[in-house]
Structure formats: structure tokens, C-alpha cells
Scaffold this active site. Structure first.
Site, PDB file in Angstrom:
ATOM      1  N   GLY A 275      -2.661   0.640 -19.892  1.00  0.00           N
ATOM      2  CA  GLY A 275      -1.823  -0.224 -19.047  1.00  0.00           C
ATOM      3  C   GLY A 275      -2.313  -0.196 -17.609  1.00  0.00           C
TER       4      GLY A 275
ATOM      5  CE1 TYR B 278      10.096  -1.067 -21.170  1.00  0.00           C
ATOM      6  CE2 TYR B 278      12.242  -0.501 -20.280  1.00  0.00           C
ATOM      7  CZ  TYR B 278      10.873  -0.460 -20.203  1.00  0.00           C
ATOM      8  OH  TYR B 278      10.277   0.187 -19.140  1.00  0.00           O
TER       9      TYR B 278
ATOM     10  N   GLY C 207      -1.340  -2.950 -15.090  1.00  0.00           N
ATOM     11  CA  GLY C 207       0.080  -3.241 -14.896  1.00  0.00           C
ATOM     12  C   GLY C 207       0.580  -2.774 -13.533  1.00  0.00           C
ATOM     13  CD  GLN C 208       6.165  -2.415 -10.773  1.00  0.00           C
ATOM     14  OE1 GLN C 208       6.720  -2.225 -11.860  1.00  0.00           O
ATOM     15  NE2 GLN C 208       6.844  -2.478  -9.644  1.00  0.00           N
ATOM     16  CG  LEU C 209       3.138   3.496 -13.262  1.00  0.00           C
ATOM     17  CD1 LEU C 209       3.466   4.014 -11.873  1.00  0.00           C
ATOM     18  CD2 LEU C 209       4.170   4.033 -14.266  1.00  0.00           C
TER      19      LEU C 209
ATOM     20  CE  LYS D 191       9.687   2.666 -21.566  1.00  0.00           C
ATOM     21  NZ  LYS D 191       8.238   2.962 -21.456  1.00  0.00           N
TER      22      LYS D 191
END
Ligand code: SER
Length: 322
Positions: free
Chosen positions: A8, A142, A11-13, A146
Site C-alpha cells: 500500500g 471494512y 496510499g495515504q499512509l 479489521k
């Protein structure tokens, strides 16, 4: 010496964690993995980059072997609101991907960082001062992935001795890469509107309180957890961590300190609103503070000040670990 693989990575992170890890451990020691080639050349030029689908365990195993990886930060996943549009795909990517990564970690002896979320809680959880250990019955695919992921990480630790570590991140606020498809994304988008002098149309209702964290704190939290003495870690599923909790009006008021003319109106998105209503107003992160010394550095005022300056000038933040 660590050799790290980050899924990822675009992605944002990931877009910020990869440079943060490279600054800390060395450029060549961090392999960035995205499921397509990044638009930003910085990621391609600054160190190893590979394209792989996290559902493809053989491809991940090959990358781990080829690069001699001993630590995986598994960030790839589909966020909450986007997940509700295609729950089957969200399960396949979020849960199927984690299973493949855990298997690679088991077979090849890697440590694993897994980002869980406030989404792992649901309407049955206490929503104020949400404890570390409590009822977790989320209603989004989601969040279900998690919770299942947390349990699977716990299982791989106790059953196979895999060094799994995780954080229940709140909404992450940042300006480098857009989040995309999350319920907490409004707290990122609001800054672009404020800087452009536009009215922000908020998809959440007034009074909707959610936990949030500014990206430099999130990067530091992940690395501090991964560097913590394993003997101190009593939880191998994921730790509650938070930095601030606010409603849209509180965020707008913090922005008005610097931009007094800023305006916001509400146009409620029922999917995002229902999700936000089922998530904690404020988590209790005292266990993370006690076990491995978690302390956020940014609050609403300091985050807002820096976000307005960064979004205004698009100057890269200094993301050096402290
Ligand atoms: N920020 C995520 C979302 O809104 C929650 O982890 O989906």
C-alpha cells in the site's frame, strides 16, 4: 539490520511512511510495494519499488525472499465508505491480503505491522472512552475485516510465534497523498476548501465526534510500536491510539482562528453518517501509553496551524522520527 517491505506504498499512509522509514533505516532498506506504479516519481527514484497485488501470496513471498525482508508494514486496503460500495472486493483485498501476508511472515520469519482502525468498533461498543478491550461488533465490511484481522494477527502470534503488532488508528489527517474512500476524509478535504477560500460542504452532521491524528504522529506511532521491547507488548492484535477528537464545527472553528472568513455547510451523506455514528467519539489509549510509551505530539490547534500552512504552500513536512 532491518529490511522492510511496505504494501500500500502509494496510499495515504504509505506515501509518507516509506520516506519516513527510508530516512530512518536507509533508502535501500525499504522496499515500497504498490498495486500500480506511483504517479509520484519520488517513490520510484528514492529506493526499491515493486508492483504486486496483495492477494498474490506467491508474488509477496518472492519479493520478501529476493530482498531479504524481515519486517512487513502491511498497509494495503480499501477504506470504509468505498468498501460499502463493493463489500466482496473489500473483503477479498483487506482480509485475503492480510492472510497472504501473515502466511509469508510465518514461513519467512518476518515481523508484521497491521493497521487496524476505529472502524473495528461498532454500535455495541462504548463510544466514549472506548476501552482497549471491549465489545467489537462493527457493521461495515471494512470494520469486520479489521476485527477479523486483529484476531488473525493474535492467532498467528500465539500459534506460530509471528511477531505481529498493530494499531487502531483514528482518522489520519495529512496533505501529501489523498485518503480516498474513507469516512474521516472530510477532515482532510476541509483544508483544501479553506485554503482555496471556498465553502466546505461537509458530508457529516454537526455534532459528529470522531478520533483523529495528524500524520507525523501516526508515522511515529507505527515505528515506535515496531521498535518497542516485545516483552512489554501485552496486546498482539492492535492498540488503541488517538491524538484528538472533534466534531466538524470544532474543526471549522479551529480553522477560523487563522481564516476568519471560512464557511462550512452540511450536506449529509447517509452512508458516511451511519458509519461515523457507529464509531467511537473518543478512544481510551491508556494501554498503549503504559505498554510502550505512546504520546501524541499534535492536538487540534497545532495540527490545524500546520495543515493550513502545508496545504497552502505544499511544502513537504519534516517527518524525522523523534
Ligand atoms: N480513516 C478510515 C476510514 O474512514 C478509518 O480507518 O475509512
Amino acid at each position: 539490520m532491518k529490511k522492510i517491505l511496505v504494501t500500500g506504498a502509494t496510499g495515504q499512509l504509505g506515501a509518507e511512511l516509506v520516506p519516513f522509514l527510508r530516512a530512518r533505516y536507509g533508502r535501500a532498506r525499504v522496499v515500497a510495494v504498490g498495486h500500480s506504479r506511483p504517479a509520484a516519481p519520488e517513490l520510484l527514484d528514492a529506493g526499491p519499488f515493486a508492483v504486486a497485488d496483495v492477494r498474490d501470496g506467491a508474488a509477496l513471498a518472492r519479493l520478501v525472499r529476493e530482498h531479504g525482508v524481515d519486517t512487513v508494514y502491511h498497509l494495503a486496503g480499501i477504506l470504509s465508505a468505498k468498501g460499502e460500495a463493493n463489500p466482496q472486493l473489500a473483503w477479498e483485498v483487506n482480509m485475503g491480503g492480510l492472510y497472504q501476508v501473515l502466511e509469508v511472515a510465518r514461513v519467512q520469519g518476518c515481523s508484521l505491522f497491521f493497521p487496524s482502525s476505529i472502524a473495528a468498533f461498532g454500535p455495541g461498543s462504548p463510544l466514549d472512552d472506548t476501552p482497549q478491550v471491549t465489545i467489537q461488533r462493527p457493521q461495515t465490511i471494512y470494520g469486520i475485516a479489521k476485527v477479523s484481522g486483529e484476531l488473525l494477527c493474535d492467532y498467528y502470534h500465539h500459534r506460530f510465534g509471528v511477531d505481529t503488532r498493530g494499531l487502531r488508528f483514528p482518522g489520519l489527517i495529512s496533505y501529501v497523498a489523498p485518503p480516498g474512500g474513507g469516512t474521516t476524509d472530510y477532515a482532510v478535504e476541509i483544508f483544501s476548501a479553506a485554503v482555496a477560500g471556498q465553502t466546505f460542504v461537509c458530508p457529516l452532521a454537526a455534532g459528529t465526534s470522531l478520533d483523529m491524528m495528524y500524520m507525523p504522529d501516526a508515522l511515529r506511532a507505527a515505528v515506535e510500536l515496531m521498535e518497542a521491547d516485545p516483552a512489554r507488548l501485552r496486546h498482539r492484535n492492535a492498540y488503541n491510539v488517538t491524538a484528538m477528537s472533534f466534531t466538524p464545527e470544532e474543526l471549522a472553528a479551529a480553522i477560523r482562528v487563522y481564516r476568519p472568513d471560512f464557511t462550512m455547510r452540511h450536506e449529509i451523506d447517509p452512508v458516511r453518517q451511519a458509519i461515523a455514528d457507529s464509531w467511537p467519539n473518543r478512544m481510551d489509549d491508556c494501554v498503549a501509553r503504559r505498554d510502550w510509551g505512546w504520546r501524541p505530539a499534535y492536538d487540534l490547534a497545532t495540527m490545524t496551524d500546520e495543515m493550513l500552512a502545508r496545504v497552502g504552500s505544499r511544502v513537504p513536512a519534516t517527518t524525522a522520527a523523534s
